[in-house]
Structures are given as C-alpha cells and as structure tokens.
Design a protein around this motif. Structure first.
Motif, mmCIF file in Angstrom:
data_model
loop_
_atom_site.group_PDB
_atom_site.id
_atom_site.type_symbol
_atom_site.label_atom_id
_atom_site.label_comp_id
_atom_site.label_asym_id
_atom_site.label_seq_id
_atom_site.Cartn_x
_atom_site.Cartn_y
_atom_site.Cartn_z
ATOM 1 N N ASP A 56 0.836 -1.225 -0.026
ATOM 2 C CA ASP A 56 0.077 0.031 -0.067
ATOM 3 C C ASP A 56 0.842 1.228 -0.073
ATOM 4 O O ASP A 56 1.269 1.593 1.142
ATOM 5 N N TRP A 57 1.120 1.759 -1.012
ATOM 6 C CA TRP A 57 2.035 2.975 -1.309
ATOM 7 C C TRP A 57 1.447 4.317 -0.517
ATOM 8 O O TRP A 57 2.173 5.080 -0.111
ATOM 9 N N ASN A 58 0.178 4.202 -0.451
ATOM 10 C CA ASN A 58 -0.437 5.382 0.310
ATOM 11 C C ASN A 58 0.079 5.084 1.683
ATOM 12 O O ASN A 58 0.126 6.240 2.365
ATOM 13 N N ARG A 59 0.017 4.048 2.276
ATOM 14 C CA ARG A 59 0.469 3.735 3.630
ATOM 15 C C ARG A 59 1.798 4.062 3.820
ATOM 16 O O ARG A 59 2.339 4.724 4.760
ATOM 17 N N VAL A 60 2.744 3.699 2.741
ATOM 18 C CA VAL A 60 4.318 4.120 2.938
ATOM 19 C C VAL A 60 4.471 5.582 3.050
ATOM 20 O O VAL A 60 5.193 6.121 3.972
ATOM 21 N N GLU A 61 3.687 6.227 2.107
ATOM 22 C CA GLU A 61 4.049 7.686 2.044
ATOM 23 C C GLU A 61 3.233 8.538 3.551
ATOM 24 O O GLU A 61 3.853 9.332 4.147
ATOM 25 N N ALA A 62 2.275 7.811 4.029
ATOM 26 C CA ALA A 62 1.880 8.426 5.180
ATOM 27 C C ALA A 62 2.488 8.140 6.533
ATOM 28 O O ALA A 62 2.669 8.811 7.438
ATOM 29 N N ALA A 63 3.618 7.201 6.251
ATOM 30 C CA ALA A 63 4.696 6.895 7.472
ATOM 31 C C ALA A 63 5.821 7.806 7.491
ATOM 32 O O ALA A 63 6.557 7.999 8.315
ATOM 33 N N MET A 64 5.801 8.619 6.139
ATOM 34 C CA MET A 64 7.030 9.605 5.988
ATOM 35 C C MET A 64 6.874 10.661 7.053
ATOM 36 O O MET A 64 5.723 11.297 7.231
ATOM 37 N N THR A 65 8.129 11.196 7.510
ATOM 38 C CA THR A 65 8.038 12.413 8.259
ATOM 39 C C THR A 65 9.300 13.339 7.738
ATOM 40 O O THR A 65 9.972 12.831 6.837
ATOM 41 N N PRO A 66 9.377 14.669 8.378
ATOM 42 C CA PRO A 66 10.651 15.593 8.205
ATOM 43 C C PRO A 66 11.807 14.598 8.325
ATOM 44 O O PRO A 66 12.996 14.916 7.828
ATOM 45 N N ARG A 67 11.822 13.620 9.311
ATOM 46 C CA ARG A 67 12.861 12.987 9.637
ATOM 47 C C ARG A 67 13.210 11.703 8.776
ATOM 48 O O ARG A 67 14.422 11.064 8.938
ATOM 49 N N THR A 68 12.416 11.515 7.672
ATOM 50 C CA THR A 68 12.585 10.209 6.825
ATOM 51 C C THR A 68 13.899 10.493 5.992
ATOM 52 O O THR A 68 13.762 11.514 5.264
ATOM 53 N N ARG A 69 14.839 9.522 5.953
ATOM 54 C CA ARG A 69 16.072 9.791 5.420
ATOM 55 C C ARG A 69 15.967 8.621 3.988
ATOM 56 O O ARG A 69 16.665 8.859 2.995
ATOM 57 N N MET A 70 15.359 7.605 4.377
ATOM 58 C CA MET A 70 15.618 6.356 3.285
ATOM 59 C C MET A 70 14.452 5.503 3.514
ATOM 60 O O MET A 70 13.802 5.357 4.569
ATOM 61 N N LEU A 71 14.225 4.862 2.311
ATOM 62 C CA LEU A 71 13.093 3.728 2.252
ATOM 63 C C LEU A 71 13.810 2.683 1.614
ATOM 64 O O LEU A 71 14.554 2.697 0.530
ATOM 65 N N VAL A 72 13.934 1.580 2.256
ATOM 66 C CA VAL A 72 14.468 0.395 1.910
ATOM 67 C C VAL A 72 13.641 -0.539 1.123
ATOM 68 O O VAL A 72 12.430 -0.840 1.466
ATOM 69 N N LEU A 73 14.006 -0.939 -0.267
ATOM 70 C CA LEU A 73 13.309 -1.671 -0.941
ATOM 71 C C LEU A 73 13.928 -3.039 -1.248
ATOM 72 O O LEU A 73 15.000 -3.109 -0.960
ATOM 73 N N ASN A 74 13.131 -4.206 -1.348
ATOM 74 C CA ASN A 74 13.550 -5.484 -1.717
ATOM 75 C C ASN A 74 12.931 -6.372 -2.859
ATOM 76 O O ASN A 74 11.824 -7.094 -2.163
ATOM 77 N N PHE A 75 13.163 -6.164 -3.891
ATOM 78 C CA PHE A 75 12.696 -6.735 -4.774
ATOM 79 C C PHE A 75 13.339 -7.372 -5.924
ATOM 80 O O PHE A 75 14.256 -6.665 -6.245
ATOM 81 N N PRO A 76 13.134 -8.617 -6.416
ATOM 82 C CA PRO A 76 12.090 -9.489 -6.040
ATOM 83 C C PRO A 76 12.333 -9.796 -4.523
ATOM 84 O O PRO A 76 13.193 -9.849 -4.061
#
Length: 392
Positions: free
Chosen positions: A154-174
């Motif tokens: 749920d990319w909307n949920r991912v974006e909702a978790a972001m704050t001004p302190r968010t530095r990085m998003l870890v992806l793991n695909f496949p």
C-alpha cells in the motif's frame, strides 16, 4: 567489568536462519529453510576462479573492485535496466550484498534519521539501521487473504509513514520472503512519492535474475528520477549458486558512492581478488544469466505441484528462490512453533514468515505462513515432498 559491557543490539541473538539450520542438522532434517543451494556453481565459473588464482590474482584488489568486474557490472546493468553507471565513481564491489547494505546504511543515515522498512522485511535491515543510530519505521504490507492470496504493498500507507526525519526507504524486490516483484504501477507510485519526498532508496535486488512466468525484473534504476535517488545492491553469490563466496556490488550516483566507499574501505577494504577476476571473466564469456529464471521456475513448479498433495497450500511466487505455504490446515498458533514441529516431527526445515517482522510473537506477524527454499536438487525437493505428504 566486561560482563557488564552494554550491548549495541541487546535484543538480537542468533538469526532465525542460523537457528533453524542448526535444528535441521540436529534432527537430520531436509533444510528448505536457509536460502542456499545444495548444488555447485557452474563448472566454467569454478575454472575461471581457479585459473585466476594460478595466474597470480591473489593480492589485494583495488578498494572499489577490479576494473574488469566493474566494467562487466556496468555493462550488465545498462543492458538490463538502461541506466549507465561510471565504472570509476559509481560502482563498488562488496563482500556480498550484506556488506553493501550495511555500508550503505552506515554511510547514509545518521542519529535521528528514520528509515522505512516494508514488512515482512529481511532481518538484516533493522539491526543495521540501529547500528547507524537511526530508527526503523515499519510499514506492513497487506497480508494474503482468501480472495487475494498474496501480499500487497500500500504505497499510500508508505507515504503516510514519512516524516521530515525520513532519510531512506529500503526496497527488496524480488522480495524475500514473499516472492513479490515490482510492477510498472509500483514504479509509477515510487516516482510520485519521490517527487514529493526526495528520500534515498536502498534497493536490495539480490534475486534480480530470478523472475518467473516471462516477466522481467523492474528495478527503480530503470526510471531516471528514481535512479538519481537509488543505491542498487545485488549479489553474485545468489546469482551463481555460490553464496559462500560473498561477492556482491552496489551502484549509486557518484556523490552517494563516495560516502559508501568511505565505510567500505574501513570495513573490508577490498573483496577476494580471484573471485572478482573469475566472475568478471565468466560474465564476459557466459550467457548463463538469461537461463536462470527458467532454471528456477522449473524448481518452483516442481515444489508447488508436489505441495498440492500435502496439507500445505502453496502461494504463488513471482521471483526469488522462495515459496510461501499456508499452514492453516494444520491449526493455529505461532508460525515458529509450527516450523520447529515440522523440523522435529516431519524432518523438513522451513522459516516462519513471522521472523521477518519486528516482533515475531505478535498476532499481526503470524499469518500461518512458512517460507520454503526451492534452490535445491530435484532429489532433495522430492524427498522433502515425500515427508510432507505424511503431515497430519
């Protein structure tokens, strides 16, 4: 006193992979838990490494990696994803994907930063983030359900978790453990997200060459905007059935690579020289990469078909060499307890998917799922299936 030495990771013990593999040995079980093949690397690759040793490639390699291997990586990535990396300033050969991930997290995150993880998340990420002084913020996927038996992001949920302190998003695909792959609409969502929140993306693509059913692996670096923000990490160990060789790489924009190399040089400095020379030669002379998906799809299908004759229900795997099974027919309870039971009583070791969550004992981490590895000889898979048919 040393016995009062404070721990940087006080709640971390042996990994679930170490624990279940040790139990498999103790019980003489077939180990479909830890993700390693029980067959050798290609003969031509072993010869290339052996010849590199005989030819004198036995001293320190350059810190960033042998030039011929970095050139081979650049060619591979451009051919696969259409993005050009500088061999001098944007590609680093690492001691496996693990070191690439650790060095990237240590180099690029700081105390007070937040790093988003998509659960279920590989168990290396959170401890590495903590060692860097940052905080892991976990965003769960939607778990499988009867009308849609697959995990969903749920990319909307991912974006909702972001704050001004968010530095990085870890992806793991496949994705390990779910087998999920990125689709064009996922990259669309990531582009929109990065346009609004210009964070770094750490993209763990260790299974990039193992994607099924005629689909192609879609990396964030295939989109120019995302490539500007992405550290791409991959593993030759996974690709060439040689997990013990611990040889991987990371690619990133030059200003990002510069920081990663500062940590890399004081962590391992350089990676095994004959391994690098042999892999570079093998990449130049072999077309094995194009055959990997078909090789592993046969194993996936063999395991999935056989599981239909057991009480375990296989879920669909789009990539990696893992397959999830629904254990609902065996009753409720913690996934780890069932994994231990199957190892002891049936003689087949697996990994509970709950181990990929922050607290494996919580109800929201237990979806009655186990992960099986099909990177095994056909005879190994057949023997495991024979044992699993005896489940009651």
């Amino acid at each position: 006193m040393l016995n009062t030495l404070p721990s940087k990771l006080p709640d971390v013990g042996s990994t679930i992979f170490t624990e279940m593999s040790a139990l498999a040995l103790e019980c003489r079980a077939i180990n479909l838990g830890q993700g390693f093949p029980d067959y050798p690397p290609p003969d031509a690759l072993i010869r290339a490494v052996s010849e590199a040793m005989a030819q004198g490639h036995n001293q320190y390699a350059p810190m960033a990696g042998l030039l011929q291997l970095r050139e081979a990586i650049a060619s591979k990535v451009q051919s696969q994803h259409g993005h050009a990396y500088s061999v001098e300033s944007e590609i680093t050969v690492t001691a496996g994907a693990t070191e690439a991930l650790m060095s990237s997290l240590l180099a690029l995150t700081h105390p007070g930063d937040e790093v988003l993880l998509i659960d279920p998340a590989y168990d290396l990420y959170a401890p590495s983030i903590r060692l860097a002084g940052a905080e892991a913020v976990r965003v769960p996927m939607r778990p499988p359900r009867k009308d849609d038996p697959a995990f969903r992001i749920d990319w909307n949920r991912v974006e909702a978790a972001m704050t001004p302190r968010t530095r990085m998003l870890v992806l793991n695909f496949p994705h390990n453990p779910t087998g999920l792959t990125l689709k064009p609409e996922d990259l669309d969502a990531l582009e929109a997200l990065i346009d609004r929140h210009p964070v770094l993306l750490l993209s763990d693509e260790a299974y990039e060459h193992i994607v099924f059913d005629g689909c192609a692996h879609l990396s964030p670096v295939s989109r120019p905007l995302l490539a500007e923000h992405t550290v791409l990490v991959s593993s030759f160990g996974k690709t060439f059935h040689a997990t013990g060789w611990k040889t991987g790489y990371c690619c990133a924009p030059a200003h990002v690579t510069r920081e990663i190399r500062k940590v890399h040089q004081f962590t391992v400095f350089s990676v095994s020289t004959p391994m690098q020379a042999g892999i570079a030669r093998y990449l130049r002379e072999s077309d094995t990469l194009s055959d990997l998906s078909g090789f592993y799809q046969k194993k996936r299908d063999r395991l999935a078909t056989g599981l239909k004759e057991t009480r375990l229900r296989p879920l669909h795997s789009e990539g990696t060499f893992f397959l999830l099974v629904d254990t609902a027919a065996l009753g409720t309870g913690l996934e780890k307890e069932l994994a231990v039971r199957l190892t002891r009583e049936v003689g087949v070791a697996s990994i509970p998917v709950s181990a990929f969550y922050a607290d494996p004992a919580r109800p929201e981490a237990n979806h009655q799922l186990l992960r099986l590895c099909f990177a095994k000889l056909d005879a190994t898979l057949d023997q495991a299936l024979e044992r699993l048919r005896g489940l009651n």
